[in-house]
Design a protein around this motif. Structure first.
Motif, PDB file in Angstrom:
ATOM      1  N   LEU A   8       0.780  -1.266  -0.016  1.00  0.00           N
ATOM      2  CA  LEU A   8      -0.111   0.018  -0.168  1.00  0.00           C
ATOM      3  C   LEU A   8       1.081   1.305  -0.209  1.00  0.00           C
ATOM      4  O   LEU A   8       0.617   2.325  -0.753  1.00  0.00           O
ATOM      5  N   ASN A   9       1.869   1.098   0.861  1.00  0.00           N
ATOM      6  CA  ASN A   9       2.941   2.328   0.740  1.00  0.00           C
ATOM      7  C   ASN A   9       3.497   2.645  -0.616  1.00  0.00           C
ATOM      8  O   ASN A   9       3.540   3.672  -1.010  1.00  0.00           O
ATOM      9  N   TRP A  10       3.995   1.491  -1.216  1.00  0.00           N
ATOM     10  CA  TRP A  10       4.507   1.580  -2.411  1.00  0.00           C
ATOM     11  C   TRP A  10       3.528   2.202  -3.520  1.00  0.00           C
ATOM     12  O   TRP A  10       3.753   3.019  -4.428  1.00  0.00           O
ATOM     13  N   PHE A  11       2.261   1.565  -3.539  1.00  0.00           N
ATOM     14  CA  PHE A  11       1.345   2.144  -4.324  1.00  0.00           C
ATOM     15  C   PHE A  11       0.954   3.595  -4.119  1.00  0.00           C
ATOM     16  O   PHE A  11       0.725   4.408  -5.042  1.00  0.00           O
ATOM     17  N   SER A  12       0.897   4.007  -3.039  1.00  0.00           N
ATOM     18  CA  SER A  12       0.797   5.454  -2.521  1.00  0.00           C
ATOM     19  C   SER A  12       1.560   6.455  -3.040  1.00  0.00           C
ATOM     20  O   SER A  12       1.605   7.517  -3.577  1.00  0.00           O
ATOM     21  N   GLN A  13       2.985   5.903  -2.824  1.00  0.00           N
ATOM     22  CA  GLN A  13       4.256   6.839  -3.050  1.00  0.00           C
ATOM     23  C   GLN A  13       4.398   6.889  -4.755  1.00  0.00           C
ATOM     24  O   GLN A  13       4.868   8.018  -5.283  1.00  0.00           O
ATOM     25  N   ASN A  14       4.159   5.783  -5.330  1.00  0.00           N
ATOM     26  CA  ASN A  14       4.849   5.705  -6.666  1.00  0.00           C
ATOM     27  C   ASN A  14       3.526   5.442  -7.557  1.00  0.00           C
ATOM     28  O   ASN A  14       3.814   5.889  -9.065  1.00  0.00           O
ATOM     29  N   PHE A  21       1.473   8.347 -13.995  1.00  0.00           N
ATOM     30  CA  PHE A  21       1.342   6.910 -13.862  1.00  0.00           C
ATOM     31  C   PHE A  21       0.119   6.415 -13.223  1.00  0.00           C
ATOM     32  O   PHE A  21      -0.636   5.327 -13.788  1.00  0.00           O
ATOM     33  N   PHE A  22      -0.635   7.008 -12.468  1.00  0.00           N
ATOM     34  CA  PHE A  22      -2.124   6.740 -12.010  1.00  0.00           C
ATOM     35  C   PHE A  22      -3.048   6.805 -13.232  1.00  0.00           C
ATOM     36  O   PHE A  22      -3.837   5.891 -13.241  1.00  0.00           O
ATOM     37  N   VAL A  23      -3.119   7.884 -14.073  1.00  0.00           N
ATOM     38  CA  VAL A  23      -4.022   7.953 -15.298  1.00  0.00           C
ATOM     39  C   VAL A  23      -3.807   6.988 -16.115  1.00  0.00           C
ATOM     40  O   VAL A  23      -4.422   6.154 -16.700  1.00  0.00           O
ATOM     41  N   GLY A  24      -2.354   6.606 -16.345  1.00  0.00           N
ATOM     42  CA  GLY A  24      -1.998   5.579 -17.467  1.00  0.00           C
ATOM     43  C   GLY A  24      -2.433   4.138 -16.697  1.00  0.00           C
ATOM     44  O   GLY A  24      -2.710   3.448 -17.603  1.00  0.00           O
ATOM     45  N   ILE A 105       3.585  13.937  12.055  1.00  0.00           N
ATOM     46  CA  ILE A 105       4.312  14.183  10.810  1.00  0.00           C
ATOM     47  C   ILE A 105       4.018  12.884   9.941  1.00  0.00           C
ATOM     48  O   ILE A 105       4.372  11.836  10.491  1.00  0.00           O
ATOM     49  N   GLY A 106       3.401  13.350   8.996  1.00  0.00           N
ATOM     50  CA  GLY A 106       3.538  12.046   7.717  1.00  0.00           C
ATOM     51  C   GLY A 106       2.086  11.312   7.686  1.00  0.00           C
ATOM     52  O   GLY A 106       1.708  10.440   6.957  1.00  0.00           O
ATOM     53  N   ILE A 107       1.317  11.681   8.639  1.00  0.00           N
ATOM     54  CA  ILE A 107      -0.022  11.212   8.679  1.00  0.00           C
ATOM     55  C   ILE A 107      -0.887  11.449   7.543  1.00  0.00           C
ATOM     56  O   ILE A 107      -1.777  10.621   7.129  1.00  0.00           O
ATOM     57  N   ALA A 108      -0.859  12.559   6.852  1.00  0.00           N
ATOM     58  CA  ALA A 108      -1.246  13.173   5.657  1.00  0.00           C
ATOM     59  C   ALA A 108      -1.079  11.887   4.573  1.00  0.00           C
ATOM     60  O   ALA A 108      -2.040  11.674   3.775  1.00  0.00           O
ATOM     61  N   THR A 109      -0.101  11.546   4.276  1.00  0.00           N
ATOM     62  CA  THR A 109       0.207  10.321   3.257  1.00  0.00           C
ATOM     63  C   THR A 109      -0.730   9.205   3.618  1.00  0.00           C
ATOM     64  O   THR A 109      -1.656   8.607   2.789  1.00  0.00           O
ATOM     65  N   SER A 110      -0.797   8.731   4.972  1.00  0.00           N
ATOM     66  CA  SER A 110      -1.685   7.623   5.216  1.00  0.00           C
ATOM     67  C   SER A 110      -3.109   7.984   5.053  1.00  0.00           C
ATOM     68  O   SER A 110      -3.940   7.227   4.368  1.00  0.00           O
ATOM     69  N   ALA A 111      -3.592   9.126   5.547  1.00  0.00           N
ATOM     70  CA  ALA A 111      -4.966   9.639   5.442  1.00  0.00           C
ATOM     71  C   ALA A 111      -5.306   9.873   3.864  1.00  0.00           C
ATOM     72  O   ALA A 111      -6.561   9.528   3.643  1.00  0.00           O
TER      73      ALA A 111
END
Length: 482
Positions: A8-14, A21-24, A105-111
């Motif tokens: 999930l972390n890889w999917f979120s960041q990449n 890439f999301f649109v692709g 710090i960093g919770i915005a990414t998980s949110a």
């Protein structure tokens, strides 16, 4: 469990935070579901991804050409002010969280990840929720998640637990992305002649309001394409000529005020495309800077045409197989190619005038908080408002609504800086002024009850949309006659 979290972390960041890439990926999945030949699937993936990258290059170029001007103006006139710009706002929000709420710090990414799956769930349950749109503009989600995090942290009970904060912020983000983009379905179908997408950016509430109010402010027949100009001014019906000329006047005045000494000072102009190379004529530099704006605007339009075409075709597979009746909510720049070519420039100028007048009023009345205009709100917000307004109410509606937007961006932006005690900047886009600043006040004064109230409001909005639809079945098709 760790493996799942890593995935999930890889999917979120990449993927999720990389909209090209999301649109692709969405195009690849959509064409696969439509059982297209593998070479068509691959070609669609490439064209959509590259098209979005082209849009990113153009948008980034527009910003990097304009933003150093803010730095130079601040240096020349010694202005201590907050910049209303999502990138300045993102930095200001992160710094505020790091200094006052270091454990968050960093919770915005998980949110952000939670919010995306909340959006998917709302669309999957569309028969109940009446939500039809999947917000897929990842970089915008990152910016908004940070600002919304800071707003939700105004609630004391949320500050007690990082887990609770992550969940509450994620749910709220998901509701906003789903519901606000859902508001743009009918306006966007009207604009694009049922183009098959919605808007997922920073001005969805403004687009909905524009679509409703513009017909009351003017006549759609009197749009920018139908304005009769003197013969010698007909050249301005050409977008390239109009944008280059307008920017030559606009940038020319500002750059000559700044002067070559500041613009050739590498200690002042540390980034962007504004630094004067050695031995270049200042006069020619001004012309080059102005014309560069037109270059990026032209590139942006080309990128939009590439990825929107592929995305709308491919999303039929997702809409038919996985999420029936759904629409992709994409970058607002996708709308620019469907209205009058000059509406983009018209909205930019009208909104900028509204912003500058409001800034002068802040200075005149000695406001404790001074605002500097940012390029992203003044261009993307007000250009979009003008495009949609011109379609529904002609040039008068485009002028009035983009001008009012500029006023709101500055005045409410100043309120937001004070409310959130930010240093250096605020998000600035029109939706993050209205409705989000009022929401922040609700969180501050009504705490968790206010949070629940805002969530219920978001859930109620699509229900009201559906109830007002003349044809209930056509609602899920985004029929623009509803």
């Amino acid at each position: 469990m760790d493996i799942l979290l890593n995935i999930l972390n890889w999917f979120s960041q990449n993927i999720l935070q990389k909209p090209a890439f999301f649109v692709g990926l969405i195009v690849l999945i959509g064409y696969s579901l439509l059982k297209k030949p593998w070479h068509d699937v691959f070609a669609g993936f490439v064209k959509a991804t590259v098209g979005y990258m082209i849009l990113d290059v153009a948008a980034g170029g527009l910003v990097s050409t304009f933003r150093p001007i803010l730095t130079a103006l601040n240096y020349k006139f010694n202005i201590g002010a907050a910049v209303i710009d999502p990138y300045f706002g993102l930095t200001a929000a992160n710094e505020k969280i790091a200094s006052e709420f270091p454990e968050f710090i960093g919770i915005a990414t998980s949110a952000l990840l939670i919010g995306f799956f909340v959006n998917v769930l709302l669309v999957a349950l569309r028969k109940i929720t009446k939500v039809r749109t999947l917000f897929i503009t990842g970089h915008i989600m990152v910016q908004q998640a940070a600002t919304i995090t800071l707003m939700v942290l105004l609630i004391p009970s949320v500050q007690k637990s990082p887990l609770m904060a992550t969940l509450t912020i994620g749910v709220l983000c998901g509701l906003y992305w789903a519901v606000s983009s859902n508001l743009t379905v009918e306006p966007t179908q009207r604009l694009t002649n049922n183009g098959g997408f919605a808007i997922g950016h920073q001005q969805q509430f403004a687009i909905w309001f524009t679509d409703k109010i513009a017909p009351k402010l003017g006549k759609k027949e009197q749009n920018l394409d139908n304005i009769k100009l003197p013969t010698f001014l007909n050249i301005f019906h050409d977008t390239i000529v109009a944008s280059a000329t307008l920017m030559l006047i606009f940038f020319g005045v500002i750059l000559f005020i700044l002067g070559p000494d500041i613009l050739s000072n590498s200690k002042v102009i540390t980034s962007g495309n504004l630094y004067i190379p050695a031995k270049q004529s200042f006069f020619m530099f001004v012309i080059q800077t102005a014309f560069t704006f037109s270059v990026y605007l032209f590139i942006l339009m080309q990128g939009v045409r590439m990825f929107v075409s592929e995305l709308t075709n491919a999303f039929q597979g997702i809409s038919n197989k996985l999420l029936p009746g759904s629409f992709p909510a994409v970058d607002v720049a996708a709308s620019f190619g469907f209205g009058s070519p000059n509406a983009v420039l018209f909205g930019f100028v009208s909104g900028l005038i509204g912003q500058l007048i409001t800034i002068v009023l802040l200075i005149t009345f000695k406001s404790p908080i001074l605002i500097i205009t940012g390029f992203v709100p003044v261009f993307f917000d007000n250009a979009a408002i003008a495009v949609f307004a011109d379609k529904r109410g002609g040039w008068k509606a485009a002028l009035i609504l983009s001008f009012i937007s500029g006023i709101i961006q500055v005045s409410v932006g100043a309120i937001a800086v004070g409310l959130l005690s930010l240093s250096g900047g605020y998000h600035g886009n029109i939706d993050l002024a209205v409705p989000w600043v009022p929401f922040a006040y609700i969180f501050k004064h009504f705490e968790i009850f206010g949070y629940i109230l805002v969530c219920l409001l978001f859930l109620l909005i699509p229900q009201l949309q559906y109830r007002r639809a003349k044809n209930k079945e056509a609602y899920y098709l985004g029929n623009s006659n509803n």
